[in-house]
Design a protein around this motif. Structure first.
Motif, PDB file in Angstrom:
ATOM      1  N   THR A  19       0.823  -1.211   0.000  1.00 23.09           N
ATOM      2  CA  THR A  19       0.000   0.000   0.000  1.00 23.09           C
ATOM      3  C   THR A  19       0.859   1.263   0.000  1.00 23.09           C
ATOM      4  O   THR A  19       0.523   2.253  -0.653  1.00 23.09           O
ATOM      5  N   ASN A  48       0.564   4.190  -2.623  1.00 25.14           N
ATOM      6  CA  ASN A  48       0.361   5.595  -2.238  1.00 25.14           C
ATOM      7  C   ASN A  48       1.409   6.504  -2.857  1.00 25.14           C
ATOM      8  O   ASN A  48       1.104   7.627  -3.275  1.00 25.14           O
ATOM      9  N   LEU A  90       0.153  10.238  -3.412  1.00 27.58           N
ATOM     10  CA  LEU A  90      -0.590  10.563  -2.190  1.00 27.58           C
ATOM     11  C   LEU A  90       0.338  10.682  -0.994  1.00 27.58           C
ATOM     12  O   LEU A  90       0.025  11.331  -0.017  1.00 27.58           O
ATOM     13  N   ASP A  91       1.458  10.021  -1.076  1.00 26.96           N
ATOM     14  CA  ASP A  91       2.463  10.045  -0.002  1.00 26.96           C
ATOM     15  C   ASP A  91       3.788  10.504  -0.596  1.00 26.96           C
ATOM     16  O   ASP A  91       4.090  10.177  -1.750  1.00 26.96           O
ATOM     17  N   SER A 142      -1.302  17.187  -7.505  1.00 20.71           N
ATOM     18  CA  SER A 142      -2.760  17.088  -7.584  1.00 20.71           C
ATOM     19  C   SER A 142      -3.219  17.055  -9.034  1.00 20.71           C
ATOM     20  O   SER A 142      -4.135  16.314  -9.411  1.00 20.71           O
ATOM     21  N   ARG A 144      -2.510  13.640 -10.430  1.00 18.19           N
ATOM     22  CA  ARG A 144      -3.502  12.679  -9.901  1.00 18.19           C
ATOM     23  C   ARG A 144      -4.822  12.814 -10.657  1.00 18.19           C
ATOM     24  O   ARG A 144      -5.478  11.837 -10.988  1.00 18.19           O
ATOM     25  N   PHE A 187      -7.981   6.025  -9.455  1.00 18.58           N
ATOM     26  CA  PHE A 187      -7.848   5.226  -8.223  1.00 18.58           C
ATOM     27  C   PHE A 187      -9.063   4.314  -8.035  1.00 18.58           C
ATOM     28  O   PHE A 187     -10.208   4.739  -8.248  1.00 18.58           O
ATOM     29  N   PHE A 223     -10.298   1.833  -4.809  1.00 21.59           N
ATOM     30  CA  PHE A 223      -9.934   1.421  -3.450  1.00 21.59           C
ATOM     31  C   PHE A 223     -10.735   0.198  -3.013  1.00 21.59           C
ATOM     32  O   PHE A 223     -11.848  -0.033  -3.488  1.00 21.59           O
ATOM     33  N   GLN A 224     -10.174  -0.459  -2.037  1.00 24.93           N
ATOM     34  CA  GLN A 224     -10.863  -1.636  -1.483  1.00 24.93           C
ATOM     35  C   GLN A 224     -12.212  -1.231  -0.881  1.00 24.93           C
ATOM     36  O   GLN A 224     -13.215  -1.903  -1.058  1.00 24.93           O
ATOM     37  N   ASP A 228      -6.233  -0.701  -5.272  1.00 28.13           N
ATOM     38  CA  ASP A 228      -5.789  -1.268  -3.991  1.00 28.13           C
ATOM     39  C   ASP A 228      -6.829  -2.269  -3.495  1.00 28.13           C
ATOM     40  O   ASP A 228      -7.889  -1.867  -3.027  1.00 28.13           O
ATOM     41  N   GLU A 229      -6.527  -3.555  -3.632  1.00 30.62           N
ATOM     42  CA  GLU A 229      -7.446  -4.620  -3.224  1.00 30.62           C
ATOM     43  C   GLU A 229      -8.864  -4.381  -3.762  1.00 30.62           C
ATOM     44  O   GLU A 229      -9.815  -4.295  -2.992  1.00 30.62           O
TER      45      GLU A 229
END
Lengths: 220, 454
Positions: free
Chosen positions: A45, A49, A54-55, A78, A81, A87, A89-90, A166-167
């Motif tokens: 993860t 990210n 994001l990170d 930004s 992105r 994106f 997400f789980q 992500d998952e």
């Protein structure tokens, strides 16, 4: 298209330095579909990210579509992105009090797109995931699978270069997971690169390439 | 982008109605309690005749004792009232384009034929010159100002305020009717429209309203109307009007002149200096020459009586601002909780491409909307607070003071457009100040923290 060179991400916990990613290098071509596997806490993860801007990262280089995005300002990150990354997400991460179409429309509004173009793109994205008839439904009125399909529509509506998932099937039953994976394969076949973090071998096997992450490093 | 931020802000308000209500209430209370103090200060410090107040000047001549202070708060300031002989000398000058010389008395007012249905009452009466009405922009509703001949003849004519007209005659056009001032019959020649002239520039003192009756000065011949505010210098006996007030150093006349050009002002200063030097050579004035000529605008700043009331209301404002600061601190923690509760949504929006600045501005917009609602509510709070304060103040005034001034019926506290807008501006400013730190913290939360767990 996507390249990370010796990326590092570390955290200081008391006097101990913990590495979430260490000497992490990965290159992905256009139209690739990569499944990232590994045990919990391996750094999957964290990698996603950083890949999604994001990170921040603490070392190394990251190139996206030929551009060095390692040390961009918040505004530029930004912008990337919004325009180049989708994106999934789980936990779906839909805005609960916005309808399906409004959720899909959100990144397009952030881009400053005209209302007419937004309408056209939102319609096409929802059609692609088979949810045209549920466009005005709130997420709470949709099943888990349908919510994830809305999230996929939101990810593809802006025509990104790459989708980071992500998952994506983590919260879904087997039947629904298979449907979602079929959609991702279709999206990939249409030319969009996908990086997918997953614990599920069934999901991973549809990817063109599988990599495993352990202790913050790739052990392909 | 603005519309998206506004929609998001409105959704967030709907999603957190309890906290939003508390935030609005805190703004309304903080601003609503502060504004009445500002209103009172404004009513004391405002310029009642903007545009004209730089053309009218009050004239001060220092004939006070050499070894006694006239003003406690301004020891070097000459008295703001002057002796009749000096006022007469100024009236004789033709440098100024208008002269207002007058003083105030308090006298019983009653019907001319002692009609028992009209209850006699005390009122402030201004003895003045006709230029007074033009110089201070008194609005005439019925009739006219007395003419020069009538004024000089000593005829008993009067102009009534709208409040006195209401109390005596029940309102309407009563020009030509008669009434009594101190047992003398006066005829109404004019009636003023509502005149909220606060502060009373031509005769500043705390809580002063315009007088109820205006009568001609008639060269200081109205010996039945003794000045309410007079200070005798010397040993004259107060029983003799002529000796006490007209041919003595007794100060009681408020003198204003109209000087529309800088040349007029310079010429008048020369005239005043020459006059006082001449009088000094004749043995008057114990003190050195200390003439002052203040425009209306300047007088609002330096008048000792104005300073006293402004100091009082400034103290009120300081207390109110402390209260507002406490409210802002409470708002700060409320907003921090509110913003943190919507952080997951903000994180998703960040992931989809919103910048930190977008999120920061969207939080500020949300608080701005609540500030606007708080501003509307604060108008009601301010109104209630102001009325309560006035009620407490008026109910504790001596009955005779209320009767004289008519303050109970017409407190003359203005809450005009400027104050209305100031309330909104203060509400929005207070809410934005309170929102800065919470918004800053909330928009710096790393979005990844919330995306995985949600």
């Amino acid at each position: 298209m996507f390249r990370m060179e010796s990326v590092e991400r570390r955290f200081q916990v008391g006097e101990i330095m913990t590495y979430a990613l260490r000497d992490f290098s990965l290159s992905i071509g256009e139209g690739d579909f990569v499944a990232v596997e590994g045990p919990s806490g391996a750094g999957k993860t964290t990698f996603l990210n950083i890949a999604g801007l994001l990170d921040p990262m603490d070392g190394g280089k990251y190139y996206l579509a030929g551009e060095d995005v390692s040390e961009l300002s918040d505004r530029d990150r930004s912008l990337i992105r919004n325009q180049r990354i989708g994106f999934i997400f789980q936990g779906f991460n839909l805005i609960p009090d916005l309808s399906a179409e409004k959720n899909v429309e959100l990144p397009l509004r952030l881009r400053g797109m005209s209302a007419a173009e937004r309408k056209q793109r939102v319609g096409a994205a929802l059609e692609q995931v088979g949810l045209t008839s549920r466009a005005r439904h709130l997420p709470s009125k949709l099943s888990g699978g349908q919510q994830q399909r809305v999230a996929i529509a939101r990810a593809i509506a802006g025509s990104p270069n790459i989708i980071l998932a992500d998952e994506p099937t983590g919260n879904l039953d087997t039947h629904m997971a298979a449907q979602i994976m079929e959609m991702l394969v279709a999206i990939n076949e249409a030319g969009t690169s996908i990086i997918m973090v997953t614990h599920s071998p069934e999901s991973a096997q549809v990817a063109k390439r599988r990599i495993e992450v352990r202790d913050g490093r790739i052990v392909e | 982008m603005f519309m998206l931020a506004l929609e998001t802000a409105l959704r967030s308000i709907r999603k957190t109605p309890g906290v939003s209500l508390l935030v609005t209430a805190a703004i309304a209370l903080g601003v609503g309690i502060t504004m009445p103090m500002v209103v009172l200060y404004y009513n004391t410090a405002q310029n009642p005749i903007p545009g004209q107040s730089d053309n009218v000047y009050t004239v001060l001549i220092d004939n006070w004792f050499a070894d006694v202070t006239f003003w406690q708060v301004a020891p070097d300031m000459p008295p703001d009232i002057m002796a009749a002989r000096d006022a007469r000398a100024i009236m004789a000058s033709d440098i100024q384009t208008g002269t207002s010389v007058g003083y105030r008395v308090i006298q019983p007012i009653r019907s001319a034929d002692n009609d028992t249905r009209i209850k006699p009452f005390f009122s402030e009466v201004r003895i003045t010159t006709p230029d007074f009405f033009r110089m201070f922009r008194a609005p005439m509703l019925y009739g006219n100002i007395w003419d020069k001949e009538t004024g000089e003849s000593g005829a008993n004519v009067a102009i009534l305020s709208n409040v006195t007209n209401q109390r005596l005659f029940g309102g309407g056009d009563n020009v030509g009717k008669e009434f009594k001032v101190a047992d003398e019959i006066y005829q109404v020649v004019g009636i003023l429209d509502a005149w909220d002239f606060t502060p009373r520039l031509y005769s500043i003192s705390i809580n002063a309203r315009v007088e109820g009756v205006f009568v001609p000065l008639s060269d200081f011949k109205r010996s039945h109307l003794m000045p309410e505010r007079a200070t005798t210098i010397g040993t004259d006996t107060p029983e003799n009007f002529d000796q006490t007030y007209l041919n003595s150093e007794t100060i009681f006349a408020e003198v204003w002149v109209e000087l529309p050009t800088a040349e007029n002002v310079a010429a008048f200063r020369d005239y005043l200096d020459n006059y006082t030097l001449e009088q000094k050579s004749l043995g008057r004035y114990e003190r050195p020459v200390n003439n002052r000529l203040y425009s209306g605008t300047e007088w609002l700043e330096v008048a000792p009586a104005s300073q006293e009331s402004k100091s009082l209301y400034r103290a009120f404002i300081i207390v109110a601002v402390f209260f507002l600061v406490v409210c802002i601190f409470n708002l700060l923690s409320l907003l921090l909780a509110k913003f943190m509760s919507v952080t997951p949504e903000a994180s998703v929006t960040r992931a989809l491409g919103a910048t930190r600045t977008d999120i920061f501005l969207r939080y500020l917009l949300e608080v701005g909307v609540l500030g606007l609602l708080g501003g509307i509510l604060s108008l009601y709070v301010a109104r209630i607070a102001l009325r309560s304060m006035l009620w407490v103040y008026i109910s504790n005034l001596p009955p005779e003071f209320k009767e004289i001034t008519g303050i109970g019926e017409n407190p003359y506290i203005q809450f005009n457009t400027s104050l209305f807008l100031a309330t909104f501006a203060l509400a929005i400013a207070a809410s934005l100040i309170a929102a800065l730190i919470p918004a800053w913290r909330a928009c710096h939360v790393p979005p990844a923290e919330y995306l995985k767990v949600n």
